[in-house]
Design an enzyme around this catalytic site. Structure first.
Site, PDB file in Angstrom:
ATOM      1  N   ARG A  43     -18.009  39.516   7.691  1.00 34.21           N
ATOM      2  CA  ARG A  43     -17.732  40.123   6.384  1.00 34.21           C
ATOM      3  C   ARG A  43     -18.007  41.626   6.399  1.00 34.21           C
ATOM      4  O   ARG A  43     -19.025  42.074   6.914  1.00 34.21           O
ATOM      5  CB  ARG A  43     -18.608  39.458   5.312  1.00 34.21           C
ATOM      6  CG  ARG A  43     -18.521  40.173   3.959  1.00 34.21           C
ATOM      7  CD  ARG A  43     -18.946  39.312   2.806  1.00 34.21           C
ATOM      8  NE  ARG A  43     -20.351  38.937   2.823  1.00 34.21           N
ATOM      9  CZ  ARG A  43     -20.901  38.103   1.954  1.00 34.21           C
ATOM     10  NH1 ARG A  43     -20.170  37.543   1.010  1.00 34.21           N
ATOM     11  NH2 ARG A  43     -22.186  37.800   2.034  1.00 34.21           N
ATOM     12  N   LYS A 100     -16.671  32.883  -2.851  1.00 34.51           N
ATOM     13  CA  LYS A 100     -16.852  33.047  -4.307  1.00 34.51           C
ATOM     14  C   LYS A 100     -16.401  34.435  -4.770  1.00 34.51           C
ATOM     15  O   LYS A 100     -15.645  34.576  -5.728  1.00 34.51           O
ATOM     16  CB  LYS A 100     -18.329  32.835  -4.699  1.00 34.51           C
ATOM     17  CG  LYS A 100     -18.895  31.477  -4.289  1.00 34.51           C
ATOM     18  CD  LYS A 100     -20.349  31.309  -4.700  1.00 34.51           C
ATOM     19  CE  LYS A 100     -21.328  32.265  -4.050  1.00 34.51           C
ATOM     20  NZ  LYS A 100     -21.463  32.123  -2.580  1.00 34.51           N
ATOM     21  N   ARG A 134     -28.533  29.891  -9.568  1.00 40.23           N
ATOM     22  CA  ARG A 134     -28.831  29.489  -8.197  1.00 40.23           C
ATOM     23  C   ARG A 134     -30.006  28.529  -8.129  1.00 40.23           C
ATOM     24  O   ARG A 134     -30.365  28.090  -7.032  1.00 40.23           O
ATOM     25  CB  ARG A 134     -29.186  30.733  -7.375  1.00 40.23           C
ATOM     26  CG  ARG A 134     -28.077  31.200  -6.432  1.00 40.23           C
ATOM     27  CD  ARG A 134     -28.582  32.440  -5.762  1.00 40.23           C
ATOM     28  NE  ARG A 134     -27.958  32.787  -4.527  1.00 40.23           N
ATOM     29  CZ  ARG A 134     -26.936  33.626  -4.411  1.00 40.23           C
ATOM     30  NH1 ARG A 134     -26.349  34.111  -5.460  1.00 40.23           N
ATOM     31  NH2 ARG A 134     -26.489  33.948  -3.213  1.00 40.23           N
ATOM     32  N   ARG A 183     -23.280  44.165   5.050  1.00 37.22           N
ATOM     33  CA  ARG A 183     -24.499  44.033   4.246  1.00 37.22           C
ATOM     34  C   ARG A 183     -25.713  43.786   5.147  1.00 37.22           C
ATOM     35  O   ARG A 183     -25.613  43.087   6.139  1.00 37.22           O
ATOM     36  CB  ARG A 183     -24.332  42.864   3.262  1.00 37.22           C
ATOM     37  CG  ARG A 183     -23.635  43.273   1.984  1.00 37.22           C
ATOM     38  CD  ARG A 183     -23.251  42.102   1.109  1.00 37.22           C
ATOM     39  NE  ARG A 183     -24.275  41.070   1.011  1.00 37.22           N
ATOM     40  CZ  ARG A 183     -24.108  39.948   0.304  1.00 37.22           C
ATOM     41  NH1 ARG A 183     -22.981  39.728  -0.353  1.00 37.22           N
ATOM     42  NH2 ARG A 183     -25.063  39.052   0.242  1.00 37.22           N
ATOM     43  N   ARG A 241     -30.576  31.959   4.380  1.00 32.29           N
ATOM     44  CA  ARG A 241     -29.901  31.841   3.080  1.00 32.29           C
ATOM     45  C   ARG A 241     -29.261  30.478   2.904  1.00 32.29           C
ATOM     46  O   ARG A 241     -29.249  29.933   1.807  1.00 32.29           O
ATOM     47  CB  ARG A 241     -28.854  32.965   2.931  1.00 32.29           C
ATOM     48  CG  ARG A 241     -29.508  34.310   2.613  1.00 32.29           C
ATOM     49  CD  ARG A 241     -28.630  35.488   2.964  1.00 32.29           C
ATOM     50  NE  ARG A 241     -27.391  35.542   2.235  1.00 32.29           N
ATOM     51  CZ  ARG A 241     -26.313  36.231   2.619  1.00 32.29           C
ATOM     52  NH1 ARG A 241     -26.348  36.923   3.740  1.00 32.29           N
ATOM     53  NH2 ARG A 241     -25.239  36.234   1.887  1.00 32.29           N
TER      54      ARG A 241
HETATM   55  P1  ADP Z   1     -23.471  35.670  -1.303  1.00 32.44           P
HETATM   56  O1  ADP Z   1     -22.273  36.292  -1.981  1.00 32.44           O
HETATM   57  O2  ADP Z   1     -23.413  35.851   0.157  1.00 32.44           O
HETATM   58  O3  ADP Z   1     -23.700  34.258  -1.704  1.00 32.44           O
HETATM   59  P2  ADP Z   1     -25.055  37.235  -3.155  1.00 32.44           P
HETATM   60  O4  ADP Z   1     -24.476  38.594  -3.137  1.00 32.44           O
HETATM   61  O5  ADP Z   1     -24.656  36.356  -4.284  1.00 32.44           O
HETATM   62  O6  ADP Z   1     -24.739  36.523  -1.765  1.00 32.44           O
HETATM   63  O7  ADP Z   1     -26.643  37.313  -3.140  1.00 32.44           O
HETATM   64  C1  ADP Z   1     -27.343  38.097  -2.206  1.00 32.44           C
HETATM   65  C2  ADP Z   1     -28.838  37.905  -2.409  1.00 32.44           C
HETATM   66  O8  ADP Z   1     -29.215  38.350  -3.716  1.00 32.44           O
HETATM   67  C3  ADP Z   1     -29.332  36.469  -2.338  1.00 32.44           C
HETATM   68  O9  ADP Z   1     -29.584  36.065  -0.988  1.00 32.44           O
HETATM   69  C4  ADP Z   1     -30.612  36.541  -3.185  1.00 32.44           C
HETATM   70  O10 ADP Z   1     -31.668  37.131  -2.456  1.00 32.44           O
HETATM   71  C5  ADP Z   1     -30.223  37.502  -4.281  1.00 32.44           C
HETATM   72  N1  ADP Z   1     -29.631  36.808  -5.465  1.00 32.44           N
HETATM   73  C6  ADP Z   1     -28.354  36.936  -5.922  1.00 32.44           C
HETATM   74  N2  ADP Z   1     -28.149  36.169  -7.014  1.00 32.44           N
HETATM   75  C7  ADP Z   1     -29.322  35.529  -7.259  1.00 32.44           C
HETATM   76  C8  ADP Z   1     -29.745  34.574  -8.224  1.00 32.44           C
HETATM   77  N3  ADP Z   1     -28.908  34.108  -9.179  1.00 32.44           N
HETATM   78  N4  ADP Z   1     -31.020  34.146  -8.155  1.00 32.44           N
HETATM   79  C9  ADP Z   1     -31.884  34.603  -7.222  1.00 32.44           C
HETATM   80  N5  ADP Z   1     -31.544  35.476  -6.268  1.00 32.44           N
HETATM   81  C10 ADP Z   1     -30.280  35.958  -6.273  1.00 32.44           C
HETATM   82  P1  ADP Z   2     -19.222  34.579  -1.039  1.00 29.93           P
HETATM   83  O1  ADP Z   2     -19.057  35.491  -2.237  1.00 29.93           O
HETATM   84  O2  ADP Z   2     -19.131  33.127  -1.407  1.00 29.93           O
HETATM   85  O3  ADP Z   2     -20.443  34.893  -0.235  1.00 29.93           O
HETATM   86  P2  ADP Z   2     -16.956  36.068   0.116  1.00 29.93           P
HETATM   87  O4  ADP Z   2     -15.875  35.968  -0.907  1.00 29.93           O
HETATM   88  O5  ADP Z   2     -17.687  37.346   0.234  1.00 29.93           O
HETATM   89  O6  ADP Z   2     -17.982  34.816  -0.053  1.00 29.93           O
HETATM   90  O7  ADP Z   2     -16.309  35.687   1.520  1.00 29.93           O
HETATM   91  C1  ADP Z   2     -17.074  35.686   2.735  1.00 29.93           C
HETATM   92  C2  ADP Z   2     -16.199  36.208   3.886  1.00 29.93           C
HETATM   93  O8  ADP Z   2     -15.158  35.271   4.163  1.00 29.93           O
HETATM   94  C3  ADP Z   2     -15.492  37.531   3.571  1.00 29.93           C
HETATM   95  O9  ADP Z   2     -15.475  38.298   4.752  1.00 29.93           O
HETATM   96  C4  ADP Z   2     -14.077  37.109   3.141  1.00 29.93           C
HETATM   97  O10 ADP Z   2     -13.102  38.117   3.475  1.00 29.93           O
HETATM   98  C5  ADP Z   2     -13.856  35.852   3.952  1.00 29.93           C
HETATM   99  N1  ADP Z   2     -13.076  34.825   3.240  1.00 29.93           N
HETATM  100  C6  ADP Z   2     -13.132  34.513   1.922  1.00 29.93           C
HETATM  101  N2  ADP Z   2     -12.315  33.464   1.641  1.00 29.93           N
HETATM  102  C7  ADP Z   2     -11.745  33.096   2.820  1.00 29.93           C
HETATM  103  C8  ADP Z   2     -10.811  32.060   3.196  1.00 29.93           C
HETATM  104  N3  ADP Z   2     -10.338  31.184   2.325  1.00 29.93           N
HETATM  105  N4  ADP Z   2     -10.459  31.992   4.503  1.00 29.93           N
HETATM  106  C9  ADP Z   2     -10.955  32.866   5.413  1.00 29.93           C
HETATM  107  N5  ADP Z   2     -11.833  33.850   5.129  1.00 29.93           N
HETATM  108  C10 ADP Z   2     -12.227  33.971   3.839  1.00 29.93           C
END
Ligand code: ADP
Ligand code: ADP
Length: 214
Positions: free
Chosen positions: A123, A13, A88, A156, A167
């Site tokens: 990541r 994302k 979420r 992270r 998660r």
């Molecule tokens: P990822 O990119 O790996 O999906 P995020 O950076 O979006 O993770 O979120 C990291 C953490 O922040 C989540 O595991 C949760 O604890 C909190 N968080 C982020 N967005 C929300 C939301 N919309 N509602 C509740 N908790 C959130």
């Molecule tokens: P999210 O925001 O959904 O948690 P991220 O964009 O942070 O996901 O991506 C998670 C990890 O996967 C990062 O280390 C990123 O560089 C890698 N990644 C993202 N898209 C791809 C893809 N299409 N193929 C392989 N690796 C990817």
């Protein structure tokens, strides 16, 4: 246009949001990034959120909706925005509706549990800019350093394998109900294979946006 990126942790994302926001000149509203900023700043909200995030649980709907409503009042959100990792829960989606904040399109990025863990464990991020790397799939030019500033990359705290599994469970239980929620609404909905290449996914999203506008 208001866009939602829905999908489990690691689906890509944040990676895709950076391209689409640049293309469209709209802000990326990442509630995860907003919470991490609050933690860095040491605010009361940050202190409370830190413990919850380290467990992989969700911060309460009230807190998140408060943050998002305040953010949407900024003038840069007028042309639209991209919600990355929000809503979420069904409560958060209802909160948007109740505030008359209409969403135009949802992109669901799909990824298997096994790939989620590989994506998350590799990541690395450049915290000041939010640039995202992967030690295997998208490595920086120089090991552990950001390509633009040469500053160090970090992992992270919540990207450890144990927390990722929590998660994913939280995603399946609390966030996945949004799939039917939006599929049964008038919002345009696209399912995207998150296991495609970054470029392929970017193209699919761009095409989806063009067809949404048509
Ligand atoms: P990822 O990119 O790996 O999906 P995020 O950076 O979006 O993770 O979120 C990291 C953490 O922040 C989540 O595991 C949760 O604890 C909190 N968080 C982020 N967005 C929300 C939301 N919309 N509602 C509740 N908790 C959130
Ligand atoms: P999210 O925001 O959904 O948690 P991220 O964009 O942070 O996901 O991506 C998670 C990890 O996967 C990062 O280390 C990123 O560089 C890698 N990644 C993202 N898209 C791809 C893809 N299409 N193929 C392989 N690796 C990817």
């Amino acid at each position: 246009m208001r866009i939602i990126f829905l999908g489990p942790p690691g689906a890509g994302k944040g990676t895709q949001a950076q391209f689409i926001c640049q293309d469209r000149k709209i802000p990326q509203i990442s509630t995860g990034d907003m919470l991490r900023s609050a933690i860095t700043e040491g605010t009361k909200l940050g202190l409370e959120a830190k413990k919850i995030m380290e467990r992989g649980d969700l911060v309460s709907d009230d807190v998140i909706l408060g943050l998002v409503r305040e953010r949407l009042r900024q003038p840069d959100c007028e042309p639209g925005c991209l919600f990355d990792g929000f809503p979420r829960t069904v409560g958060q989606a209802d909160g948007l509706n109740e505030a008359n904040i209409a969403v135009d399109v949802v992109f669901e990025l799909q990824l298997s549990d096994e790939l989620i863990v590989r994506r998350i464990s590799g990541r690395r991020v450049h915290e000041p800019s939010g640039r995202i790397y992967h030690i295997e799939f998208n490595p920086p030019k120089v090991d552990s350093l950001d390509d633009v500033t040469w500053q160090p990359l970090v992992q992270r705290h919540d990207d450890s394998e144990a927390v990722v599994r929590a998660r994913v469970e939280v995603y399946r239980e609390q966030t996945a109900p949004l799939i039917d929620y939006y599929k049964n609404s008038s919002v345009k909905y696209f399912e995207i294979d998150g296991d495609a290449t970054v470029e392929e996914i970017r193209t699919s999203i761009r095409e989806g946006l063009v067809s949404t506008e048509a």
